[in-house]
Design an enzyme around this catalytic site. Structure first.
Site, PDB file in Angstrom:
ATOM      1  N   ASP A   9      16.408   5.404  10.882  1.00  0.00           N
ATOM      2  CA  ASP A   9      16.825   6.816  11.451  1.00  0.00           C
ATOM      3  C   ASP A   9      16.540   6.500  12.877  1.00  0.00           C
ATOM      4  O   ASP A   9      15.500   6.294  13.418  1.00  0.00           O
ATOM      5  CB  ASP A   9      15.897   7.584  10.771  1.00  0.00           C
ATOM      6  CG  ASP A   9      16.365   9.160  11.264  1.00  0.00           C
ATOM      7  OD1 ASP A   9      16.062   9.927  10.074  1.00  0.00           O
ATOM      8  OD2 ASP A   9      16.624   9.344  12.219  1.00  0.00           O
ATOM      9  N   ASP A 103      23.254   8.852  11.988  1.00  0.00           N
ATOM     10  CA  ASP A 103      22.168   7.967  12.533  1.00  0.00           C
ATOM     11  C   ASP A 103      21.205   7.499  11.480  1.00  0.00           C
ATOM     12  O   ASP A 103      20.313   7.244  11.737  1.00  0.00           O
ATOM     13  CB  ASP A 103      21.608   9.017  13.569  1.00  0.00           C
ATOM     14  CG  ASP A 103      20.576   9.744  12.825  1.00  0.00           C
ATOM     15  OD1 ASP A 103      20.458  10.120  11.756  1.00  0.00           O
ATOM     16  OD2 ASP A 103      19.241  10.172  13.468  1.00  0.00           O
ATOM     17  N   GLU A 104      21.490   7.678  10.112  1.00  0.00           N
ATOM     18  CA  GLU A 104      20.688   7.215   9.123  1.00  0.00           C
ATOM     19  C   GLU A 104      21.255   6.521   7.845  1.00  0.00           C
ATOM     20  O   GLU A 104      22.279   6.892   7.603  1.00  0.00           O
ATOM     21  CB  GLU A 104      20.329   8.747   8.923  1.00  0.00           C
ATOM     22  CG  GLU A 104      18.897   8.610   7.778  1.00  0.00           C
ATOM     23  CD  GLU A 104      18.807  10.358   7.550  1.00  0.00           C
ATOM     24  OE1 GLU A 104      17.990  10.456   6.396  1.00  0.00           O
ATOM     25  OE2 GLU A 104      19.139  11.213   8.212  1.00  0.00           O
TER      26      GLU A 104
END
Ligand code: TTP
Ligand code: MG
Length: 351
Positions: A9, A103-104
């Site tokens: 993350d 983003d993860e």
């Protein structure tokens, strides 16, 4: 066979990108947000977080907490580009990648040969690779249970990682506050607290039957998670089962007619999205969603094989009436999508 999951993350993602690209923003409390009346922040940098500024907070509230806060608009195209850069990094280590957002992602590195198979070292190397490729930092969680990896990635943020070894899973789950488990939101947590459930230990002690009786099917799943019985798996293909569009209005809609007036533009938007993915021929259900001013959400649906204004009108009327004249904050319409025959499956797989 023991599994090895990594959850990666990015740290204060949108804000970190803006700090990277504009030195003037590097050392100020910073948030990303729009300027509409209902404007809320997407995220804030760590300096701003020291003042209590958080994602989803209104601009106004954030400014009260932190008068010097600098709020800049987001640049989605840039974030998407970086997202594909980090996905390229993941692909160097495994093809078992499940992106959760820009983003993860979850990675299953059980069979990865890199770093002599050490998930801890792989996570470290991925974070270094991401930094080299983008100039941005990421945090990681490593665990033999999927959802624990996600919880773990938050433990040493920013620019850190946290490993839960197989023999640490039990103690980790026992002390785990239930609110940290993905899927346990604020309302669910309050419900659990009222039943005396605060940690994984509390749930384990009650046992699965008690959880079934007092919490229902969700209680069984929660028990399995707290007992370490729910290992999880990385699903690389997200197969579409539905598609919907929704809109939160700047000003609440205060009559049924005002709501119905929104249907044509919602249908236009949905049509565009369906055409883009060539899904019109696979519709098997129409649905509407209404969120009232008190945040109560209701929905209605009906089996049907194509978009139909009249049906949306009927469904919306039905859903609206449940609100007993409450103003409406959000409206959405959607369709159910029937699955493809096996040999055609590729077409229904999203990127
Ligand atoms: P997160 O990973 O939840 O948050 P973050 O990366 O900003 O911070 P952290 O270091 O705690 O991980 O979300 C990733 C991005 O998604 C975030 O930068 C902005 C966007 N986002 C929103 O637009 N709205 C939201 O409510 C949240 C939570 C995130
Ligand atoms: Mg993040």
């Amino acid at each position: 066979m023991m599994k090895k999951f990594i959850h990666i993350d990015m740290d204060c993602f949108y804000a970190a990108v803006e700090m990277r690209d504009n030195p003037k923003l590097a050392n100020v409390p910073l948030a990303i947000g729009g300027n509409s009346r209902r404007g809320v922040l997407s995220t804030a940098n760590y300096l701003a977080r020291e003042f209590g500024v958080r994602s989803a907070m209104s601009n106004y509230h954030a400014k009260q907490l932190c008068p010097d806060l600098v709020i800049v608009p987001g640049r989605m195209a840039v974030y998407k580009e970086i997202s594909s850069q980090i996905r390229e990094v993941f692909s160097r280590y495994t093809h078992l990648v499940e992106p959760l957002s820009l983003d993860e992602a979850y990675l299953d590195v059980t069979d990865s040969k890199a770093c002599k198979g050490s998930a801890t070292l792989i996570a470290q190397q991925i974070r270094a690779d991401i930094y080299n490729a983008t100039g941005l930092t990421a945090s990681a969680g490593v665990a033999p249970v999927k959802f624990i990896a996600k919880i773990a990635s938050d433990e040493n943020k920013p620019n850190g990682q946290f490993v839960v070894l197989p023999n640490e899973v039990d103690p980790f789950l026992e002390q785990l506050p239930l609110g940290k488990i993905p899927g346990v939101g604020k309302v669910t947590l309050e419900r659990l607290n009222l039943k005396g459930l605060y940690t994984g230990k509390d749930v384990r002690e009650k046992g699965v039957n008690w959880m079934q009786q007092h919490v229902g099917n969700f209680g069984v799943l929660l028990y399995q998670k707290c007992a370490g019985e729910y290992i999880g798996s990385v699903s690389t293909e997200r197969i579409r089962k539905s598609l919907s569009v929704e809109h939160t209005y700047e000003y609440n809609k205060t009559s049924l007619q005002e709501c119905l007036d929104q249907i044509p533009s919602l249908i236009d938007e949905l049509t565009r999205r369906l055409d883009k993915q060539q899904l019109q021929s696979r519709i098997n259900k129409l649905s509407v969603k209404v969120k009232f001013a008190n945040f109560v959400v209701t929905s209605a649906d009906q089996a049907y094989h194509q978009l139909n204004t009249e049906i949306f009108v009927q469904l919306l009327t039905k859903a609206y009436q449940r609100g007993l004249q409450q103003p409406v904050r959000l409206l959405g319409i959607g369709v159910g999508i029937k699955s493809q025959p096996e040999h055609n499956l590729q077409l229904s797989i999203l990127d």
